[in-house]
Design a protein around this motif. Structure first.
Motif, PDB file in Angstrom:
ATOM      1  N   THR A   1      -6.256   2.696   8.160  1.00 18.15           N
ATOM      2  CA  THR A   1      -5.103   1.804   8.017  1.00 18.15           C
ATOM      3  C   THR A   1      -5.101   1.130   6.653  1.00 18.15           C
ATOM      4  OG1 THR A   1      -5.118   1.389  10.396  1.00 18.15           O
ATOM      5  CG2 THR A   1      -3.900  -0.175   9.045  1.00 18.15           C
ATOM      6  N   ASN A   2      -6.257   0.629   6.222  1.00 17.78           N
ATOM      7  CA  ASN A   2      -6.338  -0.038   4.928  1.00 17.78           C
ATOM      8  C   ASN A   2      -6.134   0.948   3.776  1.00 17.78           C
ATOM      9  OD1 ASN A   2      -6.730  -2.574   6.032  1.00 17.78           O
ATOM     10  ND2 ASN A   2      -8.953  -2.380   6.034  1.00 17.78           N
ATOM     11  N   SER A   3      -6.609   2.165   3.939  1.00 17.28           N
ATOM     12  CA  SER A   3      -6.391   3.186   2.905  1.00 17.28           C
ATOM     13  C   SER A   3      -4.906   3.471   2.734  1.00 17.28           C
ATOM     14  CB  SER A   3      -7.121   4.479   3.270  1.00 17.28           C
ATOM     15  OG  SER A   3      -8.516   4.274   3.297  1.00 17.28           O
ATOM     16  N   VAL A   4      -4.191   3.558   3.841  1.00 21.06           N
ATOM     17  CA  VAL A   4      -2.747   3.794   3.788  1.00 21.06           C
ATOM     18  C   VAL A   4      -2.045   2.627   3.102  1.00 21.06           C
ATOM     19  CG1 VAL A   4      -0.652   4.018   5.192  1.00 21.06           C
ATOM     20  CG2 VAL A   4      -2.691   5.358   5.764  1.00 21.06           C
ATOM     21  N   LYS A   5      -2.490   1.409   3.383  1.00 19.28           N
ATOM     22  CA  LYS A   5      -1.874   0.232   2.753  1.00 19.28           C
ATOM     23  C   LYS A   5      -2.068   0.247   1.243  1.00 19.28           C
ATOM     24  CE  LYS A   5      -2.050  -2.753   6.777  1.00 19.28           C
ATOM     25  NZ  LYS A   5      -2.611  -3.959   7.401  1.00 19.28           N
ATOM     26  N   VAL A   6      -3.247   0.663   0.801  1.00 26.06           N
ATOM     27  CA  VAL A   6      -3.509   0.756  -0.641  1.00 26.06           C
ATOM     28  C   VAL A   6      -2.607   1.822  -1.263  1.00 26.06           C
ATOM     29  CG1 VAL A   6      -5.229   1.435  -2.356  1.00 26.06           C
ATOM     30  CG2 VAL A   6      -5.872  -0.102  -0.501  1.00 26.06           C
ATOM     31  N   LEU A   7      -2.522   2.969  -0.627  1.00 23.19           N
ATOM     32  CA  LEU A   7      -1.672   4.038  -1.141  1.00 23.19           C
ATOM     33  C   LEU A   7      -0.206   3.613  -1.170  1.00 23.19           C
ATOM     34  CD1 LEU A   7      -3.335   7.099   0.607  1.00 23.19           C
ATOM     35  CD2 LEU A   7      -3.388   6.551  -1.828  1.00 23.19           C
ATOM     36  N   ARG A   8       0.236   2.903  -0.141  1.00 21.26           N
ATOM     37  CA  ARG A   8       1.621   2.429  -0.106  1.00 21.26           C
ATOM     38  C   ARG A   8       1.892   1.490  -1.274  1.00 21.26           C
ATOM     39  NH1 ARG A   8       1.934   0.309   4.617  1.00 21.26           N
ATOM     40  NH2 ARG A   8       2.840   2.097   5.665  1.00 21.26           N
ATOM     41  N   ALA A   9       0.952   0.594  -1.559  1.00 18.13           N
ATOM     42  CA  ALA A   9       1.127  -0.333  -2.680  1.00 18.13           C
ATOM     43  C   ALA A   9       1.239   0.422  -4.000  1.00 18.13           C
ATOM     44  CB  ALA A   9      -0.034  -1.330  -2.719  1.00 18.13           C
ATOM     45  N   LEU A  10       0.444   1.468  -4.162  1.00 18.07           N
ATOM     46  CA  LEU A  10       0.505   2.258  -5.390  1.00 18.07           C
ATOM     47  C   LEU A  10       1.837   2.987  -5.529  1.00 18.07           C
ATOM     48  CD1 LEU A  10      -3.107   3.737  -5.391  1.00 18.07           C
ATOM     49  CD2 LEU A  10      -2.193   1.984  -6.921  1.00 18.07           C
ATOM     50  N   VAL A  11       2.309   3.574  -4.438  1.00 20.23           N
ATOM     51  CA  VAL A  11       3.581   4.306  -4.471  1.00 20.23           C
ATOM     52  C   VAL A  11       4.734   3.342  -4.736  1.00 20.23           C
ATOM     53  CG1 VAL A  11       5.196   5.668  -3.101  1.00 20.23           C
ATOM     54  CG2 VAL A  11       2.765   6.227  -3.049  1.00 20.23           C
ATOM     55  N   GLU A  12       4.718   2.196  -4.069  1.00 17.50           N
ATOM     56  CA  GLU A  12       5.779   1.215  -4.297  1.00 17.50           C
ATOM     57  C   GLU A  12       5.746   0.698  -5.729  1.00 17.50           C
ATOM     58  OE1 GLU A  12       5.004  -1.560  -1.149  1.00 17.50           O
ATOM     59  OE2 GLU A  12       6.251  -0.450   0.282  1.00 17.50           O
ATOM     60  N   GLY A  13       4.547   0.563  -6.300  1.00 16.20           N
ATOM     61  CA  GLY A  13       4.422   0.158  -7.702  1.00 16.20           C
ATOM     62  C   GLY A  13       5.023   1.191  -8.641  1.00 16.20           C
ATOM     63  N   GLN A  14       4.826   2.464  -8.328  1.00 14.19           N
ATOM     64  CA  GLN A  14       5.410   3.532  -9.140  1.00 14.19           C
ATOM     65  C   GLN A  14       6.932   3.486  -9.081  1.00 14.19           C
ATOM     66  OE1 GLN A  14       3.000   4.694 -11.399  1.00 14.19           O
ATOM     67  NE2 GLN A  14       4.252   6.494 -11.167  1.00 14.19           N
ATOM     68  N   ILE A  15       7.473   3.285  -7.891  1.00  9.83           N
ATOM     69  CA  ILE A  15       8.927   3.201  -7.737  1.00  9.83           C
ATOM     70  C   ILE A  15       9.466   2.028  -8.557  1.00  9.83           C
ATOM     71  CG2 ILE A  15      10.800   2.729  -6.096  1.00  9.83           C
ATOM     72  CD1 ILE A  15       9.131   4.287  -3.990  1.00  9.83           C
ATOM     73  N   HIS A  16       8.769   0.902  -8.480  1.00  6.16           N
ATOM     74  CA  HIS A  16       9.186  -0.280  -9.245  1.00  6.16           C
ATOM     75  C   HIS A  16       9.137   0.003 -10.749  1.00  6.16           C
ATOM     76  CE1 HIS A  16       9.776  -4.483 -10.201  1.00  6.16           C
ATOM     77  NE2 HIS A  16       8.725  -4.421 -11.003  1.00  6.16           N
ATOM     78  N   SER A  17       8.092   0.687 -11.196  1.00  2.00           N
ATOM     79  CA  SER A  17       7.960   1.010 -12.623  1.00  2.00           C
ATOM     80  C   SER A  17       9.095   1.917 -13.088  1.00  2.00           C
ATOM     81  CB  SER A  17       6.618   1.695 -12.890  1.00  2.00           C
ATOM     82  OG  SER A  17       5.559   0.797 -12.646  1.00  2.00           O
ATOM     83  N   ILE A  18       9.464   2.889 -12.284  1.00  2.00           N
ATOM     84  CA  ILE A  18      10.569   3.784 -12.634  1.00  2.00           C
ATOM     85  C   ILE A  18      11.865   2.998 -12.753  1.00  2.00           C
ATOM     86  CG2 ILE A  18      12.005   5.705 -11.817  1.00  2.00           C
ATOM     87  CD1 ILE A  18       9.403   6.845 -10.546  1.00  2.00           C
TER      88      ILE A  18
END
Length: 77
Positions: free
Chosen positions: A34-51
């Motif tokens: 669960t925590n691994s998924v949360k970390v990955l979600r934060a990274l993906v959302e950060g990428q979307i924000h950067s774009i």
């Protein structure tokens, strides 16, 4: 050398990744998963924000360039 992927396509791919992460979180069996998924979600959302931010910067640079050309043309007149 590969071509750059358009921003819309990148956002679509990242949105698909978010959907997969949501599914992974649902079937996670322990706190580590669960925590691994949360970390990955934060990274993906950060990428979307950067774009999105990069698209805003490109628009701002375009507007600034237009203003510079207008000022340059007025100075020559």
């Amino acid at each position: 050398m590969e071509k750059h992927v358009p921003a819309e396509e990148m956002k679509k791919d990242l949105d698909n990744l978010l959907s997969k992460l949501n599914a992974m979180e649902i079937v996670s069996k322990d706190e580590f998963q669960t925590n691994s998924v949360k970390v990955l979600r934060a990274l993906v959302e950060g990428q979307i924000h950067s774009i999105n931010e990069f698209e805003h910067l490109k628009k701002a640079i375009d507007l600034l360039t237009l203003q510079l050309f207008e000022v340059q043309n007025k100075a020559r007149s």
